[in-house]
Write a protein that holds these residues in place. Structure first.
Motif, PDB file in Angstrom:
ATOM      1  N   HIS A  70       0.847  -1.184   0.000  1.00  0.00           N
ATOM      2  CA  HIS A  70       0.000   0.000   0.000  1.00  0.00           C
ATOM      3  C   HIS A  70       0.887   1.240   0.000  1.00  0.00           C
ATOM      4  O   HIS A  70       2.082   1.159   0.261  1.00  0.00           O
ATOM      5  N   LEU A  71       0.280   2.365  -0.337  1.00  0.00           N
ATOM      6  CA  LEU A  71       0.998   3.631  -0.328  1.00  0.00           C
ATOM      7  C   LEU A  71       0.322   4.626   0.614  1.00  0.00           C
ATOM      8  O   LEU A  71       0.225   5.812   0.327  1.00  0.00           O
ATOM      9  N   ASN A  72      -0.160   4.146   1.751  1.00  0.00           N
ATOM     10  CA  ASN A  72      -0.773   5.035   2.730  1.00  0.00           C
ATOM     11  C   ASN A  72       0.246   6.074   3.174  1.00  0.00           C
ATOM     12  O   ASN A  72       1.417   5.766   3.381  1.00  0.00           O
ATOM     13  N   ILE A  73      -0.213   7.309   3.347  1.00  0.00           N
ATOM     14  CA  ILE A  73       0.647   8.388   3.800  1.00  0.00           C
ATOM     15  C   ILE A  73       0.191   8.779   5.205  1.00  0.00           C
ATOM     16  O   ILE A  73      -0.968   9.130   5.412  1.00  0.00           O
ATOM     17  N   ASP A  74       1.108   8.698   6.165  1.00  0.00           N
ATOM     18  CA  ASP A  74       0.819   9.062   7.548  1.00  0.00           C
ATOM     19  C   ASP A  74       1.860  10.044   8.038  1.00  0.00           C
ATOM     20  O   ASP A  74       3.026   9.986   7.647  1.00  0.00           O
ATOM     21  N   GLY A  75       1.445  10.935   8.928  1.00  0.00           N
ATOM     22  CA  GLY A  75       2.361  11.895   9.511  1.00  0.00           C
ATOM     23  C   GLY A  75       2.145  12.021  11.007  1.00  0.00           C
ATOM     24  O   GLY A  75       1.046  11.790  11.506  1.00  0.00           O
ATOM     25  N   TYR A  76       3.215  12.375  11.708  1.00  0.00           N
ATOM     26  CA  TYR A  76       3.180  12.607  13.151  1.00  0.00           C
ATOM     27  C   TYR A  76       3.815  13.964  13.414  1.00  0.00           C
ATOM     28  O   TYR A  76       4.892  14.250  12.892  1.00  0.00           O
ATOM     29  N   THR A  77       3.147  14.809  14.194  1.00  0.00           N
ATOM     30  CA  THR A  77       3.691  16.123  14.493  1.00  0.00           C
ATOM     31  C   THR A  77       3.745  16.352  15.994  1.00  0.00           C
ATOM     32  O   THR A  77       2.992  15.752  16.763  1.00  0.00           O
ATOM     33  N   ASP A 103       8.220  19.657  14.960  1.00  0.00           N
ATOM     34  CA  ASP A 103       8.840  18.561  14.234  1.00  0.00           C
ATOM     35  C   ASP A 103       7.785  17.632  13.690  1.00  0.00           C
ATOM     36  O   ASP A 103       6.646  17.638  14.119  1.00  0.00           O
ATOM     37  N   TYR A 104       8.187  16.872  12.676  1.00  0.00           N
ATOM     38  CA  TYR A 104       7.275  15.903  12.078  1.00  0.00           C
ATOM     39  C   TYR A 104       8.052  14.729  11.506  1.00  0.00           C
ATOM     40  O   TYR A 104       9.244  14.821  11.214  1.00  0.00           O
ATOM     41  N   PHE A 105       7.338  13.622  11.392  1.00  0.00           N
ATOM     42  CA  PHE A 105       7.780  12.439  10.664  1.00  0.00           C
ATOM     43  C   PHE A 105       6.693  12.144   9.643  1.00  0.00           C
ATOM     44  O   PHE A 105       5.509  12.292   9.944  1.00  0.00           O
ATOM     45  N   THR A 106       7.064  11.690   8.442  1.00  0.00           N
ATOM     46  CA  THR A 106       6.066  11.222   7.482  1.00  0.00           C
ATOM     47  C   THR A 106       6.463   9.837   6.984  1.00  0.00           C
ATOM     48  O   THR A 106       7.650   9.529   6.841  1.00  0.00           O
ATOM     49  N   LEU A 122       2.376  16.375   4.001  1.00  0.00           N
ATOM     50  CA  LEU A 122       1.537  15.275   3.518  1.00  0.00           C
ATOM     51  C   LEU A 122       0.986  15.582   2.128  1.00  0.00           C
ATOM     52  O   LEU A 122       0.975  14.713   1.243  1.00  0.00           O
ATOM     53  N   ILE A 123       0.526  16.806   1.924  1.00  0.00           N
ATOM     54  CA  ILE A 123       0.005  17.201   0.610  1.00  0.00           C
ATOM     55  C   ILE A 123       1.108  17.124  -0.439  1.00  0.00           C
ATOM     56  O   ILE A 123       0.894  16.630  -1.552  1.00  0.00           O
ATOM     57  N   THR A 155      -3.939   5.240  -2.245  1.00  0.00           N
ATOM     58  CA  THR A 155      -5.266   4.621  -2.342  1.00  0.00           C
ATOM     59  C   THR A 155      -6.153   4.901  -1.137  1.00  0.00           C
ATOM     60  O   THR A 155      -7.291   4.467  -1.113  1.00  0.00           O
ATOM     61  N   SER A 156      -5.650   5.592  -0.141  1.00  0.00           N
ATOM     62  CA  SER A 156      -6.473   5.876   1.039  1.00  0.00           C
ATOM     63  C   SER A 156      -6.247   7.315   1.500  1.00  0.00           C
ATOM     64  O   SER A 156      -5.358   8.000   1.002  1.00  0.00           O
ATOM     65  N   VAL A 157      -7.042   7.742   2.458  1.00  0.00           N
ATOM     66  CA  VAL A 157      -6.880   9.087   3.000  1.00  0.00           C
ATOM     67  C   VAL A 157      -5.580   9.173   3.778  1.00  0.00           C
ATOM     68  O   VAL A 157      -5.062   8.173   4.275  1.00  0.00           O
ATOM     69  N   MET A 158      -5.040  10.377   3.865  1.00  0.00           N
ATOM     70  CA  MET A 158      -3.825  10.598   4.638  1.00  0.00           C
ATOM     71  C   MET A 158      -4.215  10.791   6.101  1.00  0.00           C
ATOM     72  O   MET A 158      -5.268  11.332   6.405  1.00  0.00           O
ATOM     73  N   ASN A 159      -3.357  10.350   7.008  1.00  0.00           N
ATOM     74  CA  ASN A 159      -3.578  10.521   8.440  1.00  0.00           C
ATOM     75  C   ASN A 159      -2.483  11.398   9.007  1.00  0.00           C
ATOM     76  O   ASN A 159      -1.309  11.220   8.699  1.00  0.00           O
ATOM     77  N   LEU A 160      -2.881  12.345   9.862  1.00  0.00           N
ATOM     78  CA  LEU A 160      -1.923  13.179  10.569  1.00  0.00           C
ATOM     79  C   LEU A 160      -2.240  13.083  12.051  1.00  0.00           C
ATOM     80  O   LEU A 160      -3.360  13.326  12.473  1.00  0.00           O
ATOM     81  N   PHE A 161      -1.240  12.720  12.853  1.00  0.00           N
ATOM     82  CA  PHE A 161      -1.419  12.539  14.282  1.00  0.00           C
ATOM     83  C   PHE A 161      -0.674  13.644  15.023  1.00  0.00           C
ATOM     84  O   PHE A 161       0.493  13.898  14.740  1.00  0.00           O
ATOM     85  N   CYS A 162      -1.362  14.284  15.964  1.00  0.00           N
ATOM     86  CA  CYS A 162      -0.706  15.268  16.823  1.00  0.00           C
ATOM     87  C   CYS A 162      -1.130  14.980  18.260  1.00  0.00           C
ATOM     88  O   CYS A 162      -2.078  14.228  18.492  1.00  0.00           O
ATOM     89  N   ASP A 163      -0.446  15.582  19.232  1.00  0.00           N
ATOM     90  CA  ASP A 163      -0.673  15.209  20.625  1.00  0.00           C
ATOM     91  C   ASP A 163      -1.433  16.251  21.430  1.00  0.00           C
ATOM     92  O   ASP A 163      -1.388  16.237  22.634  1.00  0.00           O
ATOM     93  N   ASN A 164      -2.151  17.148  20.795  1.00  0.00           N
ATOM     94  CA  ASN A 164      -2.831  18.193  21.536  1.00  0.00           C
ATOM     95  C   ASN A 164      -4.303  18.240  21.134  1.00  0.00           C
ATOM     96  O   ASN A 164      -4.624  18.574  19.993  1.00  0.00           O
ATOM     97  N   LYS A 165      -5.185  17.913  22.064  1.00  0.00           N
ATOM     98  CA  LYS A 165      -6.623  17.877  21.780  1.00  0.00           C
ATOM     99  C   LYS A 165      -7.156  19.238  21.347  1.00  0.00           C
ATOM    100  O   LYS A 165      -8.033  19.324  20.503  1.00  0.00           O
ATOM    101  N   VAL A 166      -6.623  20.305  21.929  1.00  0.00           N
ATOM    102  CA  VAL A 166      -7.092  21.635  21.568  1.00  0.00           C
ATOM    103  C   VAL A 166      -6.690  21.978  20.135  1.00  0.00           C
ATOM    104  O   VAL A 166      -7.469  22.557  19.385  1.00  0.00           O
TER     105      VAL A 166
END
Length: 147
Positions: free
Chosen positions: A7-14, A30-33, A69-70, A84-95
């Protein structure tokens, strides 16, 4: 080493540390993709403005992650490998997540701590256990280790 995952899913963490620079009060983002579960880009950089809250710092960092990600999505599409799927971006702040979903909430900010945030290793001191767990999550291994 890149692995084929089918698969070619794209995910990011910030992540962003709020006012981490004691000299000028600027935050570090900072970020990882990942593409297909392979780490392809990472960056840690000082933000250009002073954030007034941890949520603003995270929101600015999340914006940089979205831009990356874009860019990856467009690059892969241009190369003929449309994800083939939506990109996911994960961050650690609910606000920061709430602000991204509803910009009217910009006055209601509060910092929320999360444990085991993957991008923490770029901006703060972490335990050796957390560091090695992060390396495992990033799929970074010793290329000289026996297989």
């Amino acid at each position: 080493m890149f692995s084929k995952h089918g698969h070619l899913n794209i995910d990011g963490y910030t992540y962003a540390d709020w006012a981490g620079n004691i000299t000028n009060g600027k935050s570090t983002s900072d970020y990882f993709t990942f593409v297909g579960s392979n780490l392809v880009t990472w960056r840690s950089t000082k933000q250009k403005v002073v954030a007034l809250s941890s949520a603003e710092a995270d929101f600015r960092g999340t914006t940089k992650g979205i831009c990356k990600l874009i860019w990856l999505n467009r690059l892969l599409t241009e190369l003929g490998y449309r994800p083939t799927s939506v990109m996911n971006l994960f961050c650690d702040n609910k606000v920061a997540i709430a602000i991204a979903q509803n910009l009217v909430q910009h006055d209601c900010t509060k910092h929320v701590e999360f444990e085991d945030q993957l991008a923490d290793m770029l901006t703060k001191a972490i335990s050796s256990k957390a560091f090695h767990n992060s390396l495992d999550q990033l799929d970074i291994g010793d290329i000289y280790a026996p297989t």
